[in-house]
Write a protein that holds these residues in place. Structure first.
Motif, mmCIF file in Angstrom:
data_model
loop_
_atom_site.group_PDB
_atom_site.id
_atom_site.type_symbol
_atom_site.label_atom_id
_atom_site.label_comp_id
_atom_site.label_asym_id
_atom_site.label_seq_id
_atom_site.Cartn_x
_atom_site.Cartn_y
_atom_site.Cartn_z
ATOM 1 N N ARG A 55 -0.630 31.001 24.038
ATOM 2 C CA ARG A 55 -1.301 31.764 22.997
ATOM 3 C C ARG A 55 -0.299 32.500 22.115
ATOM 4 N N LEU A 56 -0.813 33.013 21.002
ATOM 5 C CA LEU A 56 0.015 33.725 20.037
ATOM 6 C C LEU A 56 0.494 35.045 20.628
ATOM 7 N N ALA A 57 1.751 35.391 20.354
ATOM 8 C CA ALA A 57 2.314 36.644 20.850
ATOM 9 C C ALA A 57 1.830 37.816 20.010
ATOM 10 N N SER A 58 1.736 38.986 20.618
ATOM 11 C CA SER A 58 1.372 40.184 19.866
ATOM 12 C C SER A 58 2.550 40.615 18.991
ATOM 13 N N PRO A 59 2.291 41.235 17.848
ATOM 14 C CA PRO A 59 3.378 41.547 16.892
ATOM 15 C C PRO A 59 4.460 42.460 17.445
ATOM 16 N N ASP A 60 4.110 43.350 18.385
ATOM 17 C CA ASP A 60 5.100 44.286 18.899
ATOM 18 C C ASP A 60 5.759 43.805 20.183
ATOM 19 N N SER A 61 5.568 42.552 20.545
ATOM 20 C CA SER A 61 6.134 42.013 21.780
ATOM 21 C C SER A 61 7.573 41.563 21.567
ATOM 22 N N PRO A 62 8.380 41.485 22.627
ATOM 23 C CA PRO A 62 9.749 40.971 22.487
ATOM 24 C C PRO A 62 9.784 39.562 21.906
ATOM 25 N N TRP A 63 8.829 38.719 22.307
ATOM 26 C CA TRP A 63 8.805 37.346 21.790
ATOM 27 C C TRP A 63 8.649 37.338 20.272
ATOM 28 N N ALA A 64 7.759 38.185 19.746
ATOM 29 C CA ALA A 64 7.537 38.236 18.302
ATOM 30 C C ALA A 64 8.785 38.737 17.581
ATOM 31 N N ARG A 65 9.467 39.704 18.169
ATOM 32 C CA ARG A 65 10.676 40.229 17.522
ATOM 33 C C ARG A 65 11.774 39.181 17.494
ATOM 34 N N TRP A 66 11.818 38.329 18.518
ATOM 35 C CA TRP A 66 12.872 37.320 18.592
ATOM 36 C C TRP A 66 12.535 36.062 17.797
ATOM 37 N N ARG A 67 11.271 35.669 17.773
ATOM 38 C CA ARG A 67 10.896 34.349 17.279
ATOM 39 C C ARG A 67 10.120 34.362 15.963
ATOM 40 N N TYR A 68 9.418 35.475 15.650
ATOM 41 C CA TYR A 68 8.601 35.520 14.442
ATOM 42 C C TYR A 68 9.359 36.271 13.356
ATOM 43 N N ARG A 69 9.896 35.550 12.404
ATOM 44 C CA ARG A 69 10.622 36.194 11.308
ATOM 45 C C ARG A 69 9.649 36.968 10.419
ATOM 46 N N PRO A 70 10.073 38.123 9.887
ATOM 47 C CA PRO A 70 9.186 38.888 8.998
ATOM 48 C C PRO A 70 8.740 38.035 7.815
ATOM 49 N N GLY A 71 7.438 38.019 7.558
ATOM 50 C CA GLY A 71 6.882 37.236 6.460
ATOM 51 C C GLY A 71 6.591 35.795 6.799
ATOM 52 N N SER A 72 6.967 35.363 8.005
ATOM 53 C CA SER A 72 6.701 33.980 8.391
ATOM 54 C C SER A 72 5.224 33.790 8.706
ATOM 55 N N ARG A 73 4.824 32.525 8.792
ATOM 56 C CA ARG A 73 3.427 32.221 9.081
ATOM 57 C C ARG A 73 3.018 32.750 10.456
ATOM 58 N N SER A 74 3.920 32.623 11.417
ATOM 59 C CA SER A 74 3.601 33.110 12.764
ATOM 60 C C SER A 74 3.430 34.622 12.790
ATOM 61 N N ALA A 75 4.290 35.331 12.056
ATOM 62 C CA ALA A 75 4.190 36.783 12.011
ATOM 63 C C ALA A 75 2.883 37.225 11.357
ATOM 64 N N GLU A 76 2.482 36.536 10.292
ATOM 65 C CA GLU A 76 1.229 36.880 9.622
ATOM 66 C C GLU A 76 0.032 36.572 10.509
ATOM 67 N N ARG A 77 0.082 35.452 11.226
ATOM 68 C CA ARG A 77 -1.015 35.123 12.145
ATOM 69 C C ARG A 77 -1.121 36.161 13.258
ATOM 70 N N ALA A 78 0.032 36.611 13.754
ATOM 71 C CA ALA A 78 0.024 37.617 14.817
ATOM 72 C C ALA A 78 -0.584 38.929 14.326
ATOM 73 N N LEU A 79 -0.272 39.330 13.078
ATOM 74 C CA LEU A 79 -0.833 40.566 12.537
ATOM 75 C C LEU A 79 -2.334 40.446 12.319
ATOM 76 N N ARG A 80 -2.787 39.262 11.891
ATOM 77 C CA ARG A 80 -4.231 39.065 11.728
ATOM 78 C C ARG A 80 -4.943 39.059 13.074
ATOM 79 N N ARG A 81 -4.296 38.480 14.071
ATOM 80 C CA ARG A 81 -4.919 38.402 15.391
ATOM 81 C C ARG A 81 -4.901 39.746 16.098
ATOM 82 N N TYR A 82 -3.823 40.507 15.919
ATOM 83 C CA TYR A 82 -3.690 41.811 16.570
ATOM 84 C C TYR A 82 -3.399 42.868 15.508
ATOM 85 N N PRO A 83 -4.381 43.253 14.687
ATOM 86 C CA PRO A 83 -4.135 44.243 13.631
ATOM 87 C C PRO A 83 -3.898 45.628 14.229
#
Length: 243
Positions: free
Chosen positions: A195-223
């Motif tokens: 499943r998608l990582a939460s925005p404040d998780s270590p995985w998101a900080r390492w793998r989801y670049r700011p402004g990337s599609r994954s980062a935006e999906r994570a923010l929509r999923r976990y606002p």
């Protein structure tokens, strides 16, 4: 002689543990709920309960819990009491664990954040411990061997290692509860890893670049400020944190 010895082994294997898991879990749940009721009354200034002060120092109830767990563990290891001593120790350990975990957030922050938002980690820890306790009482055992022989032992070690990797992956994605439960039920950890990582998780900080599609999906999923029914249940049991 051989038959008699085999019968003894069978009896030892099949004799239940007198429901020690139920005693421990029951004591944990009742103590946690009772402790939260008392602390909420103290917070509201109602009832006869007050904070315990020793020499001007607030004595937190986690202290009692730690001593209770230490006493129960030491007696169990040294004396291995039978019924009803085993049940008494299970109750003592469960109650001590509830008192200690109810102030789990104080372990992390080393300050009194019991009613702050950081203090909600204590309720999270207690809920998670109760869930794991239910699984253990239900007989879930991830450490059951797959058989005898080198090949079976190697397969068991491989499955166990994969399970740990999946659980760590789930925790890194910000799904701590699913990661811990996944140690007992590997499928849970696998689903959490996919499943998608939460925005404040270590995985998101390492793998989801700011402004990337994954980062935006994570923010929509976990606002920010997202609340679930579990959060409402935690507020009901543990009290609403102060703003």
């Amino acid at each position: 002689m051989t038959v008699h010895f085999a019968e003894q082994i069978e009896v030892v294997v099949t004799v239940p543990n007198h429901g020690l898991g139920l005693w421990l879990l029951g004591a944990f749940v009742l103590t946690f709920v009772g402790t939260r009721m008392i602390t909420r009354l103290i917070r509201a200034g109602r009832g006869p309960f007050r904070d315990v002060q020793v020499g001007g120092t607030h004595l937190h109830h986690q202290v009692y819990g730690i001593f209770a767990m230490l006493a129960a563990g030491a007696i169990e290891f040294c004396y291995r009491p039978d019924t009803p001593g085993a049940q008494v120790l299970a109750v003592l350990f469960g109650a001590g664990a509830a008192l200690a975990l109810d102030e789990y957030a104080l372990w992390l922050h080393l300050e009194d954040v019991y009613w702050a938002r950081e203090g909600r980690k204590s309720v999270d820890a207690a809920f998670l411990a109760a869930a794991v306790g239910l699984l253990l009482v239900a007989g879930v055992n991830p450490f059951s061997d797959l058989g005898s022989g080198p090949a079976a032992h190697a397969a068991f070690a491989g499955v166990l290692l994969l399970n740990v990797v999946l659980s760590v992956g789930a925790i890194l994605k910000g799904k701590t509860a699913l990661g811990v439960i996944g140690l007992l039920i590997p499928l849970v950890a696998l689903v959490a890893c996919l499943r998608l990582a939460s925005p404040d998780s270590p995985w998101a900080r390492w793998r989801y670049r700011p402004g990337s599609r994954s980062a935006e999906r994570a923010l929509r999923r976990y606002p920010p400020g997202r609340r679930t029914r579990i959060d409402a249940l935690k507020d009901f049991v543990g009290g609403v944190p102060r703003r």
